[in-house]
Design an enzyme around this catalytic site. Structure first.
Site, PDB file in Angstrom:
ATOM      1  N   HIS A  25       0.864  -1.182   0.065  1.00 48.12           N
ATOM      2  CA  HIS A  25       0.131   0.093  -0.084  1.00 48.12           C
ATOM      3  C   HIS A  25       0.919   1.124   0.237  1.00 48.12           C
ATOM      4  O   HIS A  25       2.146   1.108   0.263  1.00 48.12           O
ATOM      5  CB  HIS A  25      -0.720  -0.012   1.273  1.00 48.12           C
ATOM      6  CG  HIS A  25      -0.237  -0.026   2.553  1.00 48.12           C
ATOM      7  ND1 HIS A  25      -0.262  -1.063   3.408  1.00 48.12           N
ATOM      8  CD2 HIS A  25       0.652   0.906   2.926  1.00 48.12           C
ATOM      9  CE1 HIS A  25       0.869  -0.705   4.436  1.00 48.12           C
ATOM     10  NE2 HIS A  25       1.084   0.389   4.455  1.00 48.12           N
TER      11      HIS A  25
HETATM   12  C1  T46 Z   1       2.594   0.663   7.072  1.00 44.84           C
HETATM   13  C2  T46 Z   1       3.520  -0.544   7.406  1.00 44.84           C
HETATM   14  C3  T46 Z   1       4.705  -0.429   7.322  1.00 44.84           C
HETATM   15  C4  T46 Z   1      -4.983  -0.456  13.301  1.00 44.84           C
HETATM   16  O1  T46 Z   1      -6.098  -0.751  13.751  1.00 44.84           O
HETATM   17  N1  T46 Z   1      -4.328   0.419  13.851  1.00 44.84           N
HETATM   18  C5  T46 Z   1      -3.121   0.748  13.289  1.00 44.84           C
HETATM   19  O2  T46 Z   1      -2.348   1.817  13.725  1.00 44.84           O
HETATM   20  C6  T46 Z   1      -2.586  -0.058  12.271  1.00 44.84           C
HETATM   21  C7  T46 Z   1      -0.960   0.270  11.780  1.00 44.84           C
HETATM   22  C8  T46 Z   1      -3.323  -1.360  11.920  1.00 44.84           C
HETATM   23  N2  T46 Z   1      -4.391  -1.365  12.311  1.00 44.84           N
HETATM   24  C9  T46 Z   1      -5.206  -2.527  11.669  1.00 44.84           C
HETATM   25  C10 T46 Z   1      -5.646  -2.639  10.295  1.00 44.84           C
HETATM   26  C11 T46 Z   1      -5.646  -3.994   9.998  1.00 44.84           C
HETATM   27  O3  T46 Z   1      -6.903  -4.722   9.948  1.00 44.84           O
HETATM   28  O4  T46 Z   1      -4.428  -3.674  12.031  1.00 44.84           O
HETATM   29  C12 T46 Z   1      -4.729  -4.553  10.829  1.00 44.84           C
HETATM   30  C13 T46 Z   1      -3.291  -4.959   9.960  1.00 44.84           C
HETATM   31  O5  T46 Z   1      -2.969  -3.814   9.465  1.00 44.84           O
HETATM   32  P1  T46 Z   1      -2.238  -3.672   7.933  1.00 44.84           P
HETATM   33  O6  T46 Z   1      -2.852  -4.713   7.075  1.00 44.84           O
HETATM   34  O7  T46 Z   1      -2.348  -2.324   7.601  1.00 44.84           O
HETATM   35  O8  T46 Z   1      -0.640  -4.108   8.255  1.00 44.84           O
HETATM   36  P2  T46 Z   1       0.664  -4.062   7.383  1.00 44.84           P
HETATM   37  O9  T46 Z   1       1.839  -4.624   8.098  1.00 44.84           O
HETATM   38  O10 T46 Z   1       0.301  -4.418   6.021  1.00 44.84           O
HETATM   39  O11 T46 Z   1       0.952  -2.517   7.332  1.00 44.84           O
HETATM   40  C14 T46 Z   1       1.307  -1.680   8.319  1.00 44.84           C
HETATM   41  C15 T46 Z   1       0.636  -0.415   8.708  1.00 44.84           C
HETATM   42  O12 T46 Z   1      -0.608  -0.543   8.540  1.00 44.84           O
HETATM   43  C16 T46 Z   1       1.096   0.656   7.319  1.00 44.84           C
HETATM   44  O13 T46 Z   1       0.754   1.957   7.826  1.00 44.84           O
HETATM   45  O14 T46 Z   1       3.055   1.405   6.351  1.00 44.84           O
HETATM   46  O15 T46 Z   1       2.833  -1.505   8.659  1.00 44.84           O
END
Ligand code: T46
Length: 141
Positions: A52
């Site tokens: 993303h």
């Molecule tokens: C990024 C990379 C480096 C939340 O509820 N609050 C939060 O602050 C975050 C970061 C995530 N979430 C929830 C949203 C999803 O349901 O946790 C779940 C996993 O998040 P995501 O699929 O976006 O995780 P990554 O590892 O793909 O990405 C994360 C960050 O979301 C993003 O900002 O740049 O780490």
């Protein structure tokens, strides 16, 4: 180094007791107000996370234990890969950078320091939408 992504080496304050590394809000090395931190650990082998970009959120990524690789694509299509394998090394990732986190070692703990509170509307999770946004923005610059 590419303007949208920058590798940072934090100074290490060490003495006979061990080492200490500081990240301070609005400093030369973390050039934004810190509003949120989170960390990623216990990653399933072979997993690719991220995939993303953000509209506004700026982040500092630090692998405080183990190692992982951050792959980035800039708005102009330039790509880069960064191995984070030491706790004093950080990667500053600005908004509008398509990024993945992958090749996690078993013991990896990836600390992320963010400029914005969590807001799903700040994410661009569709690659074609990201490219369209970059291409449209470049027409007006
Ligand atoms: C990024 C990379 C480096 C939340 O509820 N609050 C939060 O602050 C975050 C970061 C995530 N979430 C929830 C949203 C999803 O349901 O946790 C779940 C996993 O998040 P995501 O699929 O976006 O995780 P990554 O590892 O793909 O990405 C994360 C960050 O979301 C993003 O900002 O740049 O780490």
């Amino acid at each position: 180094m590419l303007a949208n992504v920058k590798e940072i080496m934090f100074p290490v304050r060490g003495d006979e007791r061990g080492r200490l590394v500081v990240q301070e809000s609005l400093s030369e090395l973390v050039p934004f107000e810190i509003k949120r931190t989170f960390f990623i650990y216990d990653t399933t082998p072979g997993t690719v996370r991220g995939n993303h970009a953000h509209h506004r959120n700026r982040q500092m990524l630090i692998c405080v234990s183990g190692a992982c690789t951050i792959k980035c694509e800039m708005p102009d299509g330039t790509k880069s890969a960064h191995r984070l394998d030491w706790p004093d090394k950080g990667l500053l990732v600005e908004g509008m950078v398509w990024h993945t986190m992958e090749e996690f070692s078993k013991d990896a703990v990836l600390l992320v320091i963010a400029s914005e509170h969590y807001d799903e509307s700040d994410y661009i999770r569709n690659y074609s939408e990201f490219r369209r946004g970059c291409d449209n923005a470049s027409k007006y610059t």
